[in-house]
Design a protein around this motif. Structure first.
Motif, PDB file in Angstrom:
ATOM      1  N   LEU A  15     -24.715  52.188   3.994  1.00  0.00           N
ATOM      2  CA  LEU A  15     -23.616  51.727   3.188  1.00  0.00           C
ATOM      3  C   LEU A  15     -24.056  52.158   1.620  1.00  0.00           C
ATOM      4  CD1 LEU A  15     -22.484  48.081   4.270  1.00  0.00           C
ATOM      5  CD2 LEU A  15     -21.156  50.225   4.366  1.00  0.00           C
ATOM      6  N   ARG A  16     -25.213  51.709   1.375  1.00  0.00           N
ATOM      7  CA  ARG A  16     -25.619  52.152   0.180  1.00  0.00           C
ATOM      8  C   ARG A  16     -25.373  53.847  -0.326  1.00  0.00           C
ATOM      9  NH1 ARG A  16     -31.745  50.698  -1.473  1.00  0.00           N
ATOM     10  NH2 ARG A  16     -31.010  48.786  -0.386  1.00  0.00           N
ATOM     11  N   HIS A  17     -25.713  54.517   0.735  1.00  0.00           N
ATOM     12  CA  HIS A  17     -25.666  56.089   0.361  1.00  0.00           C
ATOM     13  C   HIS A  17     -24.133  56.269   0.382  1.00  0.00           C
ATOM     14  CE1 HIS A  17     -29.495  57.640   0.329  1.00  0.00           C
ATOM     15  NE2 HIS A  17     -29.974  56.642   1.002  1.00  0.00           N
ATOM     16  N   LYS A  69       4.820  37.754   5.709  1.00  0.00           N
ATOM     17  CA  LYS A  69       5.861  38.595   5.768  1.00  0.00           C
ATOM     18  C   LYS A  69       5.357  40.043   5.449  1.00  0.00           C
ATOM     19  CE  LYS A  69      10.131  36.002   5.902  1.00  0.00           C
ATOM     20  NZ  LYS A  69      10.158  34.683   5.406  1.00  0.00           N
ATOM     21  N   ASN A  70       4.812  39.801   4.421  1.00  0.00           N
ATOM     22  CA  ASN A  70       4.241  40.941   3.076  1.00  0.00           C
ATOM     23  C   ASN A  70       2.663  40.754   2.790  1.00  0.00           C
ATOM     24  OD1 ASN A  70       6.848  42.104   3.293  1.00  0.00           O
ATOM     25  ND2 ASN A  70       7.632  40.565   1.851  1.00  0.00           N
ATOM     26  N   PRO A  71       1.894  41.056   3.709  1.00  0.00           N
ATOM     27  CA  PRO A  71       0.259  40.672   3.248  1.00  0.00           C
ATOM     28  C   PRO A  71       0.089  42.069   2.715  1.00  0.00           C
ATOM     29  CG  PRO A  71       0.686  41.629   5.728  1.00  0.00           C
ATOM     30  CD  PRO A  71       1.891  41.355   5.114  1.00  0.00           C
ATOM     31  N   VAL A  72      -0.942  42.043   1.589  1.00  0.00           N
ATOM     32  CA  VAL A  72      -1.421  42.844   1.031  1.00  0.00           C
ATOM     33  C   VAL A  72      -2.857  43.089   0.703  1.00  0.00           C
ATOM     34  CG1 VAL A  72      -1.723  43.899  -1.615  1.00  0.00           C
ATOM     35  CG2 VAL A  72       0.532  43.263  -0.519  1.00  0.00           C
ATOM     36  N   PHE A  73      -3.795  44.006   0.882  1.00  0.00           N
ATOM     37  CA  PHE A  73      -5.050  44.165   0.791  1.00  0.00           C
ATOM     38  C   PHE A  73      -5.175  44.788  -0.700  1.00  0.00           C
ATOM     39  CE2 PHE A  73      -9.159  43.713   3.474  1.00  0.00           C
ATOM     40  CZ  PHE A  73      -9.779  44.185   2.255  1.00  0.00           C
ATOM     41  N   SER A  74      -5.790  44.032  -1.697  1.00  0.00           N
ATOM     42  CA  SER A  74      -6.403  44.604  -2.900  1.00  0.00           C
ATOM     43  C   SER A  74      -7.400  45.447  -2.695  1.00  0.00           C
ATOM     44  CB  SER A  74      -6.541  43.289  -3.892  1.00  0.00           C
ATOM     45  OG  SER A  74      -6.751  43.557  -5.184  1.00  0.00           O
ATOM     46  N   VAL A  75      -7.442  46.803  -3.055  1.00  0.00           N
ATOM     47  CA  VAL A  75      -8.666  47.575  -2.867  1.00  0.00           C
ATOM     48  C   VAL A  75      -9.073  48.040  -4.214  1.00  0.00           C
ATOM     49  CG1 VAL A  75      -9.133  50.065  -1.739  1.00  0.00           C
ATOM     50  CG2 VAL A  75      -7.421  48.278  -0.718  1.00  0.00           C
ATOM     51  N   ASN A  76     -10.569  47.775  -4.364  1.00  0.00           N
ATOM     52  CA  ASN A  76     -11.111  48.190  -5.608  1.00  0.00           C
ATOM     53  C   ASN A  76     -11.839  49.362  -5.179  1.00  0.00           C
ATOM     54  OD1 ASN A  76     -13.494  47.347  -4.400  1.00  0.00           O
ATOM     55  ND2 ASN A  76     -13.269  45.260  -5.653  1.00  0.00           N
ATOM     56  N   GLY A  77     -12.882  49.801  -6.202  1.00  0.00           N
ATOM     57  CA  GLY A  77     -13.419  51.030  -6.062  1.00  0.00           C
ATOM     58  C   GLY A  77     -14.505  51.160  -5.124  1.00  0.00           C
ATOM     59  N   ASN A  78     -15.295  49.850  -4.976  1.00  0.00           N
ATOM     60  CA  ASN A  78     -16.286  49.511  -3.967  1.00  0.00           C
ATOM     61  C   ASN A  78     -15.735  49.623  -2.565  1.00  0.00           C
ATOM     62  OD1 ASN A  78     -18.042  49.235  -6.368  1.00  0.00           O
ATOM     63  ND2 ASN A  78     -19.128  47.906  -5.395  1.00  0.00           N
ATOM     64  N   SER A  79     -14.728  49.024  -2.313  1.00  0.00           N
ATOM     65  CA  SER A  79     -14.164  48.770  -1.103  1.00  0.00           C
ATOM     66  C   SER A  79     -13.632  50.229  -0.532  1.00  0.00           C
ATOM     67  CB  SER A  79     -13.113  47.526  -0.938  1.00  0.00           C
ATOM     68  OG  SER A  79     -12.172  47.495  -1.999  1.00  0.00           O
ATOM     69  N   ALA A  80     -13.180  50.809  -1.657  1.00  0.00           N
ATOM     70  CA  ALA A  80     -12.489  52.210  -0.946  1.00  0.00           C
ATOM     71  C   ALA A  80     -13.526  53.225  -0.528  1.00  0.00           C
ATOM     72  CB  ALA A  80     -11.715  52.942  -2.027  1.00  0.00           C
ATOM     73  N   ALA A  81     -14.739  52.934  -1.361  1.00  0.00           N
ATOM     74  CA  ALA A  81     -15.878  53.909  -1.129  1.00  0.00           C
ATOM     75  C   ALA A  81     -16.617  53.510   0.216  1.00  0.00           C
ATOM     76  CB  ALA A  81     -17.040  53.804  -2.179  1.00  0.00           C
ATOM     77  N   ILE A  82     -16.815  52.175   0.670  1.00  0.00           N
ATOM     78  CA  ILE A  82     -17.588  52.002   1.850  1.00  0.00           C
ATOM     79  C   ILE A  82     -16.704  51.702   2.932  1.00  0.00           C
ATOM     80  CG2 ILE A  82     -19.535  51.117   0.567  1.00  0.00           C
ATOM     81  CD1 ILE A  82     -18.890  48.214   1.215  1.00  0.00           C
ATOM     82  N   ILE A 197     -14.353  34.503   3.727  1.00  0.00           N
ATOM     83  CA  ILE A 197     -15.109  34.988   4.818  1.00  0.00           C
ATOM     84  C   ILE A 197     -16.458  35.645   4.068  1.00  0.00           C
ATOM     85  CG2 ILE A 197     -15.287  37.087   6.541  1.00  0.00           C
ATOM     86  CD1 ILE A 197     -12.038  37.142   6.481  1.00  0.00           C
ATOM     87  N   VAL A 198     -17.478  35.043   4.443  1.00  0.00           N
ATOM     88  CA  VAL A 198     -18.715  35.263   3.897  1.00  0.00           C
ATOM     89  C   VAL A 198     -19.356  36.437   4.849  1.00  0.00           C
ATOM     90  CG1 VAL A 198     -20.838  34.571   3.285  1.00  0.00           C
ATOM     91  CG2 VAL A 198     -18.851  33.041   2.870  1.00  0.00           C
ATOM     92  N   ASP A 199     -19.057  37.589   4.601  1.00  0.00           N
ATOM     93  CA  ASP A 199     -19.501  38.717   5.433  1.00  0.00           C
ATOM     94  C   ASP A 199     -19.518  39.997   4.792  1.00  0.00           C
ATOM     95  OD1 ASP A 199     -20.446  39.606   7.735  1.00  0.00           O
ATOM     96  OD2 ASP A 199     -18.821  39.483   8.938  1.00  0.00           O
ATOM     97  N   GLU A 200     -20.323  40.872   5.424  1.00  0.00           N
ATOM     98  CA  GLU A 200     -20.189  42.299   4.729  1.00  0.00           C
ATOM     99  C   GLU A 200     -18.873  42.964   4.920  1.00  0.00           C
ATOM    100  OE1 GLU A 200     -20.125  46.173   4.035  1.00  0.00           O
ATOM    101  OE2 GLU A 200     -20.690  45.655   6.100  1.00  0.00           O
ATOM    102  N   LEU A 201     -18.126  43.508   4.203  1.00  0.00           N
ATOM    103  CA  LEU A 201     -16.619  44.301   4.291  1.00  0.00           C
ATOM    104  C   LEU A 201     -16.619  44.996   5.658  1.00  0.00           C
ATOM    105  CD1 LEU A 201     -14.118  44.400   3.181  1.00  0.00           C
ATOM    106  CD2 LEU A 201     -14.737  46.189   1.906  1.00  0.00           C
ATOM    107  N   THR A 202     -17.522  46.182   5.650  1.00  0.00           N
ATOM    108  CA  THR A 202     -16.995  46.901   6.726  1.00  0.00           C
ATOM    109  C   THR A 202     -17.434  46.261   8.250  1.00  0.00           C
ATOM    110  OG1 THR A 202     -19.379  47.536   6.874  1.00  0.00           O
ATOM    111  CG2 THR A 202     -17.871  49.074   5.536  1.00  0.00           C
ATOM    112  N   ARG A 203     -18.260  45.494   8.326  1.00  0.00           N
ATOM    113  CA  ARG A 203     -18.778  44.608   9.344  1.00  0.00           C
ATOM    114  C   ARG A 203     -17.470  43.804   9.896  1.00  0.00           C
ATOM    115  NH1 ARG A 203     -24.053  42.718   8.021  1.00  0.00           N
ATOM    116  NH2 ARG A 203     -23.137  40.749   7.474  1.00  0.00           N
ATOM    117  N   LEU A 204     -17.006  42.959   8.869  1.00  0.00           N
ATOM    118  CA  LEU A 204     -15.788  42.151   9.178  1.00  0.00           C
ATOM    119  C   LEU A 204     -14.839  42.793   9.547  1.00  0.00           C
ATOM    120  CD1 LEU A 204     -13.519  41.107   7.125  1.00  0.00           C
ATOM    121  CD2 LEU A 204     -15.481  40.562   5.501  1.00  0.00           C
ATOM    122  N   LEU A 205     -14.538  43.833   8.870  1.00  0.00           N
ATOM    123  CA  LEU A 205     -13.256  44.460   9.258  1.00  0.00           C
ATOM    124  C   LEU A 205     -12.996  44.852  10.732  1.00  0.00           C
ATOM    125  CD1 LEU A 205     -12.501  46.526   6.097  1.00  0.00           C
ATOM    126  CD2 LEU A 205     -11.179  44.538   6.830  1.00  0.00           C
ATOM    127  N   ALA A 206     -14.279  45.333  11.441  1.00  0.00           N
ATOM    128  CA  ALA A 206     -14.349  45.646  12.683  1.00  0.00           C
ATOM    129  C   ALA A 206     -14.056  44.547  13.493  1.00  0.00           C
ATOM    130  CB  ALA A 206     -15.807  46.432  12.982  1.00  0.00           C
TER     131      ALA A 206
END
Lengths: 253, 253
Positions: A15-17, A69-82, A197-206
């Motif tokens: 993830l760091r890479h 009805k209309n959910p949105v995921f707010s994406v920033n640079g870090n979440s887009a990168a990993i 949700i107290v968890d790492e982003l990629t792991r919890l999305l799965a």
């Protein structure tokens, strides 16, 4: 640098890479790297796994996504990168979900770059807060207060990941249902939002994607009951206990 | 970006900006920013203050510096970026102390840049591990195993800050007395070294400088007793307890 798959912290180093690649590509900025490091410290105290309290918060998030009805995921640079791939997978399982690019340190160029990165990987429902804004979020300065007409401006549920406290508090105050993804259960964001949700982003999305797939068979009544039974303060307390307990044994970093 | 001095985390934000300046100047690399973020998380759990267990470790470090023949402070990109002034001040109070530049991700160019940065700010006793090495550190690969003839090769005491576990363990194994500066009391570095100062670098250096000035009046007997009475495992346990306790109240990040 090659990371051996046998390394005990392989996923974390990978993830760091990915993040550093995103930094080199201009998706992530320098302070995003520092923020990631803070998250790493908390994740390793959690044992770098999805804990039970996170699973409970993910289950209620799934119910909220299915009933919104209309959910949105707010994406920033870090979440887009990993997590670009996982975010796109999520929009496929929950196809009413919009990805809205919104940056703490906003620049039109970086916002566009992130949106294009998501689109290049297959995202179809991507908007940018700074493009065609239809409303503003009260209590937030800077370009990031803008709410896109097709995204946040008409949303009833917002997921934020690795978000700053000011914006999270403002979103809740403005009446949004907010699910936060934050590895620090004591952060202002985790403390302010209705679901944390107290968890790492990629792991919890799965985990969230698998949960959503299971929940498609679940009745609306059951989903609603899951939402009304949920108590976020208990989740936060369990997360705080887990981190405290993570600090009793010797962990190698 | 201007940080108001009234900000509750002013010092921490200032350090972050110094680090980013060091990054832009080529002293620090991207993974150094991530490492700094990890430290920030631990420091905020410590309340961003020099705790009693750190003061005890600093007191013994002062005694060790005063009684050592050839002490060396191993300087990397992060420590040069945030603490150059304090490190130089330390060499003035303890003028037998050598600063030796040694980098996890070594490049001749960055090593030279860091040495020049220290010299430009007034350091007189600066060497680089990669220049005129006289010996190598067993068990460490990469250019960082080199030990400068005027520095580490003849040192009897080494201070390492924000150091990786492999090198710290190798230094102890090679027979050095090692004082580590690390905000994570469970890190391999903190666990391996004879003295572990669990504190933020710039803050503890100010305390160490004051301690050294006081200790110039203290007898050699008393300094030796302070060293023989010291028990690092107790210090680490107190640090771990403090971090656990920092996690009981709501802290705003």
């Amino acid at each position: 640098m090659e990371i051996p798959t046998s390394h005990p912290r392989y996923k974390s180093l990978l993830l760091r890479h990915q993040l550093i690649d995103g930094f080199k590509a201009g998706l992530v900025i320098d302070s995003g790297l520092i923020a990631h490091g803070r998250g790493e410290a908390f994740d390793y105290l959690l044992g770098e796994k999805t804990c039970d309290f996170a699973k409970d918060a993910i289950a209620v998030t799934s119910a909220m996504l299915l009933t919104a009805k209309n959910p949105v995921f707010s994406v920033n640079g870090n979440s887009a990168a990993i997590a670009a791939k996982e975010l796109i997978e999520l929009t496929k399982v929950c196809n009413k979900l919009t990805l809205e690019v919104n940056l703490f340190y906003h620049s039109d160029e970086r916002s566009k770059k992130i949106a294009n990165h998501l689109k290049a990987l297959g995202a179809t429902n991507v908007v940018e807060s700074s493009v065609s804004p239809a409303a503003i979020l009260p209590g937030v300065e800077s370009p990031r207060r803008k709410l896109n007409a097709e995204g946040m401006a008409k949303a009833d549920l917002v997921l934020v990941a690795i978000e700053d406290g000011d914006r999270s508090e403002a979103l809740v105050k403005a009446g949004y249902q907010v699910v936060s993804i934050d590895l620090n259960p004591m952060s202002r964001t985790a403390q302010a939002t209705q679901v944390s949700i107290v968890d790492e982003l990629t792991r919890l999305l799965a985990t969230l994607i698998a949960q959503l797939q299971n929940d498609k068979e679940v009745s609306l009544d059951q989903l609603s009951r899951r939402i009304s039974d949920y108590d976020n303060s208990k989740i936060l307390n369990r997360a705080i206990s887990a981190i405290r307990n993570g600090f009793t044994c010797e962990v190698k970093i």
